[in-house]
Design a protein around this motif. Sequence first.
Motif: not given
Length: 146
Positions: A15-16, A22-29, A83-84
């Motif tokens: 659940q991203l 940018e926020e999603a990439i930061e979360e995965l980083i 991300s749903q």
Amino acid sequence: MDIGKLLTPNRISFQLKGRTKEEAIEELIEILYKDGTIKNKEDFKIAVMKREEEFSTGIGHGIGIPHGKSEAVNEASIAFGISQDGIDFDSMDGQPVNLLFLIAVPNKSDDVHLKILSYISRRLMHDDVREKLIKAKTYDQILEAF
């Protein structure tokens, strides 16, 4: 290619929370940083975002495959997020991204990221694989989809 070696159970977000690219990439980083795969979040983010500036890695069909090659990466790895609601990713088809694969490779890796990109892309061309991934609730279900 053994996807299980690159994408381990602790490199997944079912659940991203990020709402922007940018926020999603930061979360995965952050996932890869906590896992010890990358040693410097900012340096790796610069590499990934530089690549995004050249051409969006939102390839269509709800898929984003951002990637970066950097000295900040200890070993080749993948972080995966679902991300749903979907994330605006400047995708080629203009649609939001639901399945996000972040590929991290060390600078000294020749074409490892290209092999990983090719592996993921070929499988994600199939509707049934994408459907299984978006519905996945466990690591095993993700591996089974591939």
